[in-house]
Design an enzyme around this catalytic site. Structure first.
Site, short mmCIF file in Angstrom:
data_model
loop_
_atom_site.label_atom_id
_atom_site.label_comp_id
_atom_site.label_asym_id
_atom_site.label_seq_id
_atom_site.Cartn_x
_atom_site.Cartn_y
_atom_site.Cartn_z
N SER A 50 0.83 -1.20 0.00
CA SER A 50 0.00 0.00 0.00
C SER A 50 0.87 1.25 0.00
CB SER A 50 -0.91 0.02 1.23
OG SER A 50 -0.15 0.27 2.40
N LYS B 292 0.12 -1.04 15.26
CA LYS B 292 -1.26 -1.36 15.61
C LYS B 292 -1.78 -2.57 14.83
CE LYS B 292 -3.49 2.00 12.49
NZ LYS B 292 -4.29 1.08 11.68
N ASP B 293 -1.09 -2.96 13.75
CA ASP B 293 -1.49 -4.14 12.98
C ASP B 293 -0.84 -5.43 13.48
OD1 ASP B 293 -3.07 -2.59 11.30
OD2 ASP B 293 -1.46 -2.29 9.83
N ALA C 136 -13.72 0.72 9.39
CA ALA C 136 -13.62 -0.74 9.47
C ALA C 136 -13.13 -1.17 10.84
CB ALA C 136 -12.67 -1.26 8.38
N SER C 137 -12.90 -0.21 11.72
CA SER C 137 -12.35 -0.49 13.05
C SER C 137 -13.47 -0.66 14.06
CB SER C 137 -11.43 0.66 13.48
OG SER C 137 -11.20 0.63 14.88
N ARG D 54 -13.05 -0.78 17.23
CA ARG D 54 -12.76 0.16 18.32
C ARG D 54 -13.34 1.54 18.00
NH1 ARG D 54 -9.44 4.30 18.48
NH2 ARG D 54 -8.33 3.62 16.62
N ARG D 55 -13.05 2.04 16.81
CA ARG D 55 -13.56 3.36 16.43
C ARG D 55 -15.09 3.36 16.41
NH1 ARG D 55 -8.96 3.83 11.86
NH2 ARG D 55 -7.36 4.90 13.09
N ARG E 229 -13.47 -0.15 4.29
CA ARG E 229 -12.10 -0.63 4.24
C ARG E 229 -11.40 -0.06 3.02
NH1 ARG E 229 -10.54 -6.43 4.58
NH2 ARG E 229 -8.54 -5.37 4.83
N ARG F 227 -10.38 5.38 1.00
CA ARG F 227 -11.33 5.88 2.01
C ARG F 227 -11.62 7.37 1.79
NH1 ARG F 227 -9.94 2.54 7.59
NH2 ARG F 227 -8.92 0.78 6.57
N CYS G 98 -9.11 -7.95 16.49
CA CYS G 98 -10.11 -7.12 15.83
C CYS G 98 -11.51 -7.41 16.34
CB CYS G 98 -10.04 -7.34 14.32
SG CYS G 98 -8.53 -6.71 13.58
#
Length: 324
Positions: A18, A97-98, A142-143, A145-146, A163, A169, A255
């Site tokens: 990416s 974080k991944d 796609a989170s 948590r968010r 995603r 996005r 996740c």
């Protein structure tokens, strides 16, 4: 005696393809080349001693489902870690974080460089803050948590799966597929897009993902203390991330668990806020604490222990409520 870095054999760097991953890997590629004694501005030499190898992961290939539906965040690291174990690459560059709480046997996080801004960024087609969105507005993320943190503050919002890479996005936001989105501010800054957010989320009010804003240099355990690895380490970042990932480990978070953690250092003290939520945001479990790290023989272990203790406190209080 010379203090210049000693040239060594090449270090093959593995990373996702990416735009953000390549930007981050490119930053570390130049740092690694410099540690190996090469001018980081000499592109040909940098590529020779620290070649970048792009590896497509399962997480990159599958874009129409949440990670929790197809195996979790490890799908962004699995193929890269296989290349490390097979000896096809010598290190991997990940967004911290991944990285799952548990690593494959034989691999380790050998270095964590200086951290970027860990906050979440709020981007919209008008309103400046989450609180300013109209009732029933569509939030794209796609989170989990968010999603949970935003629904905790604004239960009227409609959350839509969004995603894809940063450009994708942003394009979906511009096309009206969502009224607002949340992205890691660190990624936007690394892509030169730090001017785009309309506001930033207070990390103490809504802690980001554990390790957000930090990069992980993953190597084989046998390579963890090579000189070029040591040159990349940042102690304050390492301590803060150790605390956050301690909470991650205690909560067995993936996740499928909405968890946020934010640690920072004040003098020799590590301060940490950890929260976990039910996926619908209706219930939030939150603990904070601190640990004195100054003059300790192993401050990283103490920071991690702080995170573990807070994570265990949340787990005991929340039980299965925070697991989807």
């Amino acid at each position: 005696m010379s203090t210049q870095p000693v040239r060594t054999s090449s270090v093959r760097i593995g990373a996702r393809g990416s735009k953000l991953s390549l930007a981050q890997a490119g930053m570390m590629q130049r740092r690694i080349a410099a540690a190996l004694g090469v001018d980081p501005e000499d592109a040909a030499e940098v590529e020779r001693v620290a070649p970048l190898i792009v590896i497509t992961t399962t997480g990159d290939r599958i874009q129409d489902r949440r990670l929790l539906e197809i195996g979790g965040k490890g799908l962004f690291t699995k193929e890269i870690e296989e290349a490390l174990l097979d000896g096809r690459i010598d290190c991997a560059i990940h967004s911290m974080k991944d990285v799952p709480a548990e690593l494959p046997e034989g691999l380790c996080i050998a270095a964590i460089p200086e951290r970027e801004d860990p906050r979440d960024a709020f981007l919209s087609r008008g309103p400046e803050r989450l609180e300013d969105l109209s009732e029933g507005a569509i939030l794209g993320t796609a989170s989990l948590r968010r999603q949970a943190q935003c629904l905790h503050r604004r239960p009227d919002l409609k959350v839509q799966l969004l995603r894809g890479n940063v450009d994708t996005r942003l394009a979906k936001l511009a096309a009206g597929e969502a009224d607002a989105i949340l992205l890691a501010y660190s990624g936007l800054r690394r892509l030169g897009l730090g001017h785009l957010p309309t506001s930033l989320i207070d990390p103490k009010a809504a802690p980001p993902a554990p390790g957000q804003g930090a990069l992980a240099i993953e190597t084989r355990v046998s390579d963890r203390d090579l000189p070029w690895v040591q040159a990349l380490r940042c102690e304050p970042t390492t301590l803060a991330v150790a605390a956050e990932r301690g909470a991650l480990t205690a909560l067995e978070a993936s996740c499928k668990t909405p968890i946020g953690a934010h640690a920072w250092l004040e003098g020799g003290t590590c301060k940490l806020i950890v929260e976990a939520l039910t996926p619908d945001g209706a219930r939030r479990f939150r603990h904070s604490g601190e640990a004195e790290l100054a003059q300790l023989a192993d401050p990283e272990a103490s920071a991690r222990a702080l995170g573990v203790s807070l994570g265990e406190a949340i787990k005991a209080e929340a039980g299965d409520a925070i697991v989807l």
